[in-house]
Design an enzyme around this catalytic site. Structure first.
Site, PDB file in Angstrom:
ATOM      1  N   THR A 374      -0.140  -7.456  12.357  1.00 51.12           N
ATOM      2  CA  THR A 374       1.156  -7.156  12.946  1.00 51.12           C
ATOM      3  C   THR A 374       1.385  -8.227  14.003  1.00 51.12           C
ATOM      4  O   THR A 374       0.665  -9.216  14.047  1.00 51.12           O
ATOM      5  CB  THR A 374       1.164  -5.744  13.573  1.00 51.12           C
ATOM      6  N   ASP A 416       1.196   3.045   4.676  1.00 52.51           N
ATOM      7  CA  ASP A 416       0.858   3.745   5.915  1.00 52.51           C
ATOM      8  C   ASP A 416       1.087   5.252   5.821  1.00 52.51           C
ATOM      9  O   ASP A 416       0.732   5.985   6.739  1.00 52.51           O
ATOM     10  CB  ASP A 416       1.666   3.161   7.096  1.00 52.51           C
TER      11      ASP A 416
END
Length: 562
Positions: A374, A416
């Site tokens: 990320t 996720d």
């Protein structure tokens, strides 16, 4: 800490850079009464600083930096993913913006299970079916109400970078080369990130299609992404495979403005992200449980300090699996999970004598070993406005699918979700029913953008990439400064460790103290060494008004000032 060559970046005009072949990597600055931007790429940090110089505030700068990262840091920076923003204005107002991706309307609980009920994680991690509805662009426009400049100016540095090109670093060249086969597998036509000869440091990357997409956003606003040409190209890309995002999905996407998660820690007001980020809740649990043992009595990375912090991490991550998800779809138990009564009961099983078996706090399930990418940005402007943003495509280059004709990568955030309760995702995180797939639902996240206030004023702005290691890295960063009294540089660059309940392992960076490792092993802890954990971006403002901004030494991360 290794030294970095500092080279000036040439500016052609207030709105256009002549070239991007000289890159200035600045790891640390100490200034007064100046705005600072810390991000994963020097050109993105410079884009944010440039907007500050034009009269923008922290929210203008952090938006410009995010757009720029979509160009210069395509493995994680994005307009095809999503993120979270935590903001504290200089008048004390606190706010968060949730522009996390959502599940398409056609998504269903068992969409990644084969005929035998087995989870197919390849489908949730790679290709078009792995894509959630992108939220980033909507998030940038939701931020605009806190900005001073119009979006046309905020987005311009990113357009220049895409249109004129920039020099890639050795790390970026390696990333592109290592993903070449995946790019070829998941894209029906050739893409600019694949070429016959290997990429090398110094090559110029020009992204004309992405520049045109950004110009549509500049001209038409959010509709330039969620409707019209770009939306049509995105849906056409879905139809080239098994993707399920529709034009209606794109038009219907909404940013959620949520109340910040706030709690006190040793005289500091911690402001972080609420659900569907697990990060803020985990941070509150870990800091509060660790406080029961008076961490300040110990040295950083000493055996007892690591043991206390690890056991807090173990218990918090067990709760993550059972209780955490999109608050619009589940009963939000945040208040209960961070209450003193609950946490003191949770902590009763802690002992300095030995590791707490994970079976005592949750069901053991074997975990895969995979990494994440990320990206985080920390900004503080000269007027005291603070912004902390973590944004992501999930894995490196997300789903590996580039929208043909539009030039941007799509996320693989559907992974996720708990694609099957009890089956871990790509980062090893186990989930249950609270994070099961549902149409229009936001998937649980570990992103932890955080701001600490002292006497009502920003004291620390912090965050990091790293999947499930994000909350634990932010946790350690805060403890390093508040409890162990380290400066920002030492806090960011000291060796880190991580535990997430399952697998029953403490991962440590290669340079972690051997004496601590040996003593932990004697207490039945299993230790695994890895190259790095996260890349933390930190700003600390001391009582004298001195701003200390540090970019992590683990990557090409860089600080820029106005």
């Amino acid at each position: 800490m290794k030294k970095f060559l500092i080279v000036s970046v040439l500016l052609a005009s207030p709105l256009s850079w002549a070239q991007f072949t000289d890159i200035s990597i600045v790891k640390e600055v100490q200034v007064k009464k100046k705005g600072v931007v810390v991000s994963a790429h020097p050109l993105a940090s410079e884009a944010g600083a440039k907007i500050l110089k034009m009269g923008g505030n922290a929210y203008d700068a952090i938006t410009a930096t995010q757009y720029a990262l979509a160009v210069v840091y395509p493995q994680a920076g994005n307009i095809g993913g999503g993120g979270f923003l935590v903001g504290v204005k200089n008048n004390g107002e606190k706010f968060t913006l949730d522009y996390r991706e959502t599940a398409p309307k056609k998504a269903s609980r068992d969409m990644y299970l084969d005929k035998k009920g087995k989870a197919d994680t390849d489908l949730s991690q790679n290709g078009r079916l792995a894509v959630g509805i992108p939220g980033s662009v909507a998030g940038f426009f939701a931020t605009l109400k806190y900005c001073k400049l119009p979006m046309e100016k905020i987005i311009q540095p990113a357009i220049d970078l895409a249109e004129q090109g920039f020099t890639i670093t050795e790390k970026e060249a390696d990333m592109l080369n290592n993903n070449k086969e995946k790019f070829q597998k998941h894209n029906k036509s050739s893409i600019i990130f694949v070429k016959d000869t290997p990429w090398k440091a110094g090559d110029i990357l020009v992204q004309k299609e992405l520049a045109e997409t950004l110009k549509l956003i500049q001209k038409l606003g959010a509709k330039g992404f969620y409707e019209g040409k770009t939306a049509d190209l995105l849906v056409a890309e879905m139809k080239r495979g098994n993707g399920i995002i529709t034009l209606e999905d794109l038009r219907s996407y909404k940013v959620a403005e949520r109340k910040a998660l706030e709690f006190e820690y040793k005289g500091n007001n911690v402001v972080s992200m609420p659900l569907p980020s697990s990060g803020g809740l985990l941070l509150a649990q870990m800091l509060r449980m660790a406080s029961f043992e008076n961490l300040e009595k110990y040295q950083q990375n000493s055996t007892k300090a690591v043991q206390i912090m690890t056991e807090a991490e173990r218990r918090a991550f067990a709760d993550r699996a059972e209780y955490m998800g999109d608050p619009d779809f589940i009963q939000d138990k945040t208040a209960y999970l961070i209450s003193d009564a609950y946490l003191k009961e949770r902590w009763k099983s802690f002992s300095f004598d030995k590791a707490t078996p994970s079976a005592e706090v949750g069901k053991i399930i074997e975990q895969p070993k995979e990494s994440t990418q990320t990206t985080h940005i920390s900004v503080l402007d000269k007027d005291g406005n603070a912004a902390s943003v973590t944004t992501t495509l999930n894995g490196y280059y997300g789903s590996k699918v580039l929208v043909s004709g539009a030039g941007f990568f799509l996320n693989n955030e559907m992974d996720d979700f708990s694609i099957k309760p009890g089956v871990p995702n790509m980062f090893g995180a186990v989930g249950g029913e609270a994070n099961a797939i549902q149409s229009n639902k936001r998937m649980l996240s570990s992103m932890t953008p955080t701001i600490l206030l002292k006497n009502g004023k920003p004291y620390m702005v912090v965050g990091t990439p790293g999947g499930t290691t994000i909350p634990t890295s932010v946790y350690q960063s805060i403890v390093n400064v508040v409890d162990f009294k380290l400066n920002a540089n030492m806090s960011v660059n000291s060796p880190k460790f991580h535990h997430q309940w399952l697998p029953e392992v403490i991962t440590v960076e290669n340079n972690f103290p051997e004496s601590t490792i040996s003593e932990l092993k004697s207490k039945n802890y299993v230790i695994e060494k890895i190259k790095q954990i996260g890349k933390t971006e930190m700003i600390v403002l001391d009582d004298n008004g001195s701003i200390h901004a540090v970019a992590d030494g683990r990557g090409d991360d860089s600080v820029a000032t106005e």
